[in-house]
Design an enzyme around this catalytic site. Structure first.
Site, PDB file in Angstrom:
ATOM      1  N   ASP A  73       0.880  -1.158   0.000  1.00 41.03           N
ATOM      2  CA  ASP A  73       0.000   0.000   0.000  1.00 41.03           C
ATOM      3  C   ASP A  73       0.919   1.209   0.000  1.00 41.03           C
ATOM      4  OD1 ASP A  73      -2.638   0.910  -0.192  1.00 41.03           O
ATOM      5  OD2 ASP A  73      -2.701   1.455   1.919  1.00 41.03           O
ATOM      6  N   PHE A 157       4.461   8.643 -13.020  1.00 46.11           N
ATOM      7  CA  PHE A 157       3.000   8.643 -13.004  1.00 46.11           C
ATOM      8  C   PHE A 157       2.559   9.145 -11.641  1.00 46.11           C
ATOM      9  CE2 PHE A 157       4.517   4.580 -11.532  1.00 46.11           C
ATOM     10  CZ  PHE A 157       3.715   4.288 -10.443  1.00 46.11           C
ATOM     11  N   GLY A 158       1.266   9.203 -11.425  1.00 42.87           N
ATOM     12  CA  GLY A 158       0.767   9.672 -10.134  1.00 42.87           C
ATOM     13  C   GLY A 158       1.188  11.108  -9.871  1.00 42.87           C
TER      14      GLY A 158
END
EC number: 3.6.1.66
Length: 199
Positions: A73, A157-158
């Protein structure tokens, strides 16, 4: 690890993560399988911390597959926002659909009036030998940086185009892959996981 598993299920359907973890464990003779191979339903992530959500996903995948499982996570945490977006990073601006652009615009707006632009990427990896493993192996990586109001770079990304690294004078999206794979939050967590697994 006392008994080396032959197979591990990855609690994710992300092809990029599968390749990354597959390459990591291949030298040890361990095959990493996606949870989709076992028709494992998506695991709820109701918790407020990275470690609790990763642990829930790992136990979920191990329970459905009967194999040891690995879950992660991760997200970005802004100091001025008490750690937000945190576990909500991927869906910060909503999930219909998930959008990096919308997430970045929302975080940029929330940090616009803040003096403290410090933030960090966090990745937590959890490995369980079986679903009821009382001693899960937990590894965490933290990558410190600053929020940059102007995006830069294409290699990411993100939140990468806004995640500025003063030591490099670049955003994460401007770094070449070799540097990123050595220094990122995920790279740090992977290195710690391998040390703890003692393969």
């Amino acid at each position: 690890m006392s008994e080396k598993p032959e197979k591990i299920v990855l609690a994710s359907g992300n092809a990029g993560k599968l390749k990354e973890f597959g390459n990591l464990f291949e030298p040890y003779g361990i095959t990493v399988l996606p949870q989709s191979e076992f028709s494992i339903p998506e695991c709820p992530e109701p918790y407020s911390t990275f470690v609790e959500n990763a642990l829930a996903k790992a136990r979920h995948a191990a329970g459905h597959s009967g194999l040891p499982a690995l879950a992660d996570d991760s997200g970005i945490c802004a100091a001025a926002l008490n750690g937000a977006p945190g576990i909500h990073s991927a869906r910060y601006a909503g999930s219909n659909p998930k959008s990096d652009t919308a997430n970045n615009l929302k975080l940029a707006a929330e940090l616009a009036g803040k003096a403290d632009k410090s933030c960090c990427y966090v990745c937590v990896l959890v490995f369980v030998r079986h679903k009821d493993d009382p001693r899960p192996i937990i590894a965490e990586g933290v990558w410190h940086g600053q929020w940059n109001g102007v995006p830069a770079g294409e290699n990411g990304f993100g939140y990468d185009p806004y995640f500025y690294l003063p030591g490099h004078g670049k955003t994460a999206a401007e770094l070449d892959s070799e540097v990123k794979n050595r220094e990122s939050h995920r790279a740090q967590a992977l290195a710690e996981l391998l040390r703890k697994l003692a393969l």
